[in-house]
Write a protein that holds these residues in place. Structure first.
Motif, PDB file in Angstrom:
ATOM      1  N   UNK A 110      -9.074   4.859   2.631  1.00 30.94           N
ATOM      2  CA  UNK A 110      -9.639   3.941   1.640  1.00 30.94           C
ATOM      3  C   UNK A 110      -9.609   2.505   2.153  1.00 30.94           C
ATOM      4  N   UNK A 111      -8.500   2.117   2.777  1.00 30.91           N
ATOM      5  CA  UNK A 111      -8.390   0.758   3.306  1.00 30.91           C
ATOM      6  C   UNK A 111      -9.397   0.526   4.427  1.00 30.91           C
ATOM      7  N   UNK A 112      -9.525   1.486   5.338  1.00 28.07           N
ATOM      8  CA  UNK A 112     -10.442   1.321   6.461  1.00 28.07           C
ATOM      9  C   UNK A 112     -11.899   1.339   6.001  1.00 28.07           C
ATOM     10  N   UNK A 157       2.748   5.682  -6.538  1.00 26.55           N
ATOM     11  CA  UNK A 157       1.468   5.124  -6.118  1.00 26.55           C
ATOM     12  C   UNK A 157       1.661   4.444  -4.773  1.00 26.55           C
ATOM     13  N   UNK A 158       0.796   4.764  -3.813  1.00 22.66           N
ATOM     14  CA  UNK A 158       0.920   4.213  -2.459  1.00 22.66           C
ATOM     15  C   UNK A 158      -0.404   3.589  -2.028  1.00 22.66           C
ATOM     16  N   UNK A 159      -0.302   2.475  -1.328  1.00 17.10           N
ATOM     17  CA  UNK A 159      -1.501   1.790  -0.854  1.00 17.10           C
ATOM     18  C   UNK A 159      -1.209   1.041   0.433  1.00 17.10           C
ATOM     19  N   UNK A 160      -2.278   0.816   1.209  1.00 20.37           N
ATOM     20  CA  UNK A 160      -2.217  -0.148   2.291  1.00 20.37           C
ATOM     21  C   UNK A 160      -2.426  -1.508   1.644  1.00 20.37           C
ATOM     22  N   UNK A 161      -1.414  -2.364   1.719  1.00 19.65           N
ATOM     23  CA  UNK A 161      -1.482  -3.627   0.998  1.00 19.65           C
ATOM     24  C   UNK A 161      -2.598  -4.501   1.563  1.00 19.65           C
ATOM     25  N   UNK A 162      -3.438  -5.036   0.702  1.00 17.60           N
ATOM     26  CA  UNK A 162      -4.673  -5.705   1.157  1.00 17.60           C
ATOM     27  C   UNK A 162      -4.501  -7.111   1.692  1.00 17.60           C
ATOM     28  N   UNK A 163      -3.301  -7.679   1.611  1.00 19.19           N
ATOM     29  CA  UNK A 163      -3.159  -9.059   2.083  1.00 19.19           C
ATOM     30  C   UNK A 163      -3.524  -9.174   3.563  1.00 19.19           C
ATOM     31  N   UNK A 164      -2.980  -8.270   4.397  1.00 18.20           N
ATOM     32  CA  UNK A 164      -3.341  -8.288   5.823  1.00 18.20           C
ATOM     33  C   UNK A 164      -3.609  -6.885   6.363  1.00 18.20           C
ATOM     34  N   UNK A 180       1.522  -9.935  -5.223  1.00 19.91           N
ATOM     35  CA  UNK A 180       2.427 -10.305  -4.155  1.00 19.91           C
ATOM     36  C   UNK A 180       3.893 -10.207  -4.482  1.00 19.91           C
ATOM     37  N   UNK A 181       4.259  -9.668  -5.644  1.00 24.17           N
ATOM     38  CA  UNK A 181       5.658  -9.542  -6.030  1.00 24.17           C
ATOM     39  C   UNK A 181       5.961  -8.129  -6.506  1.00 24.17           C
ATOM     40  N   UNK A 182       7.243  -7.768  -6.439  1.00 22.79           N
ATOM     41  CA  UNK A 182       7.694  -6.478  -6.939  1.00 22.79           C
ATOM     42  C   UNK A 182       8.359  -6.694  -8.291  1.00 22.79           C
ATOM     43  N   UNK A 183       7.945  -5.913  -9.271  1.00 19.21           N
ATOM     44  CA  UNK A 183       8.495  -5.989 -10.620  1.00 19.21           C
ATOM     45  C   UNK A 183       9.244  -4.700 -10.923  1.00 19.21           C
TER      46      UNK A 183
END
Length: 273
Positions: free
Chosen positions: A85-87, A155-162, A190-193
């Motif tokens: 999905x990220x690529x 839930x897992x993701x490639x974080x979109x910042x970089x 950008x933060x963990x809650x």
């Protein structure tokens, strides 16, 4: 008429082999998707993909039981979906690429990072962290009754910042008889809650009796004296619990730091009732 035992045996063996075989590296001669073609366009990414397949196969061989093995298989499927999905986003939206990086380079780095994760063995352990964490989860949960509301919603993701990091966050539930203690951890802006829930099963459903949170709207989990400050009149959350549907272990969630408070929550009568 002879029974069809040989045929049934072949079907059984075929199914067993399918479950036991690790995912194969991409066959670039048959690359069909945009992501496969992207990886196959970069020699380093192809090499990294082959190494990923080898490290994945080695990890599966070290799984001590079928539950952990099945969890590892599902975790890898989840990673592949997040990677693709990220690529695909980077392929379709080149402006999303971080400065100085290419989509192929990001693919290469993500694959190498995943392979390294499979091999990473914590200090003092003899097996990779993805196995030792699952074993620790099994041991911790084995102290309690468990139940239909226990498990991990991840839930897992490639974080979109970089696009350099793959991260997983989970709402995890632990159950002992009619007590359910939960941690809801999520990433946003950008933060963990993190929010903790204490619930009792009433009429077949968890009823939340207290909450506390880090970076949230509830009373903070710890005051200056180190004691938990609970919100004892919480609103009942929607869709927090999923009876009988959640995986019981997830080694991509490092939750050992919560075991002390969860153990107290599940067994200590001093916790909110």
């Amino acid at each position: 008429m002879k029974p069809a035992y040989p045929a049934l045996r072949l079907l059984f063996l075929g199914a067993t082999f399918a479950l036991s075989a690790p995912a194969l590296a991409i066959d670039c001669k048959k690359a069909a998707t945009a992501v496969e073609k992207l990886i196959c366009s970069d020699r380093g990414a192809v090499s990294a993909d082959a190494e990923l397949n080898r490290s994945y196969a080695a990890l599966l061989k070290q799984a001590p039981d079928s539950d952990i093995r099945a969890m590892l298989v599902q975790s890898q499927k989840r990673w592949l979906a997040a990677r693709d999905q990220a690529l695909e986003t980077l392929i379709n939206t080149p402006d999303a690429l971080p400065d100085g990086k290419s989509a192929a380079g990001i693919a290469r780095d993500l694959i190498r990072s995943r392979s390294a994760e499979f091999k990473e063995t914590p200090k003092g352990q003899t097996v990779p962290g993805m196995i030792s964490r699952a074993v620790a989860q099994q041991r911790f949960q084995g102290q309690f009754s468990g139940g239909e509301f226990a498990g991990y919603s991840t839930s897992c993701d490639v974080l979109p910042r970089d696009y350099a990091f793959y991260a997983c966050f989970a709402t995890r539930h632990y159950q002992n008889k009619d007590r359910v203690c939960s941690v809801d951890e999520y990433w946003a802006s950008g933060s963990v809650y993190t929010r903790r829930y204490v619930a009792d099963v009433v009429d077949g459903q968890p009823k939340v009796v207290a909450t506390c949170s880090f970076n949230g709207d509830d009373a903070e989990c710890f005051d200056a004296g180190g004691k938990t400050e609970w919100n004892r009149k919480p609103a009942q959350p929607e869709k927090l619990y999923a009876a009988g549907q959640l995986p019981k272990i997830d080694s991509e969630i490092a939750d050992a730091d919560d075991f002390d408070w969860v153990g107290a929550c599940l067994a200590d009568p001093a916790f909110p009732r």
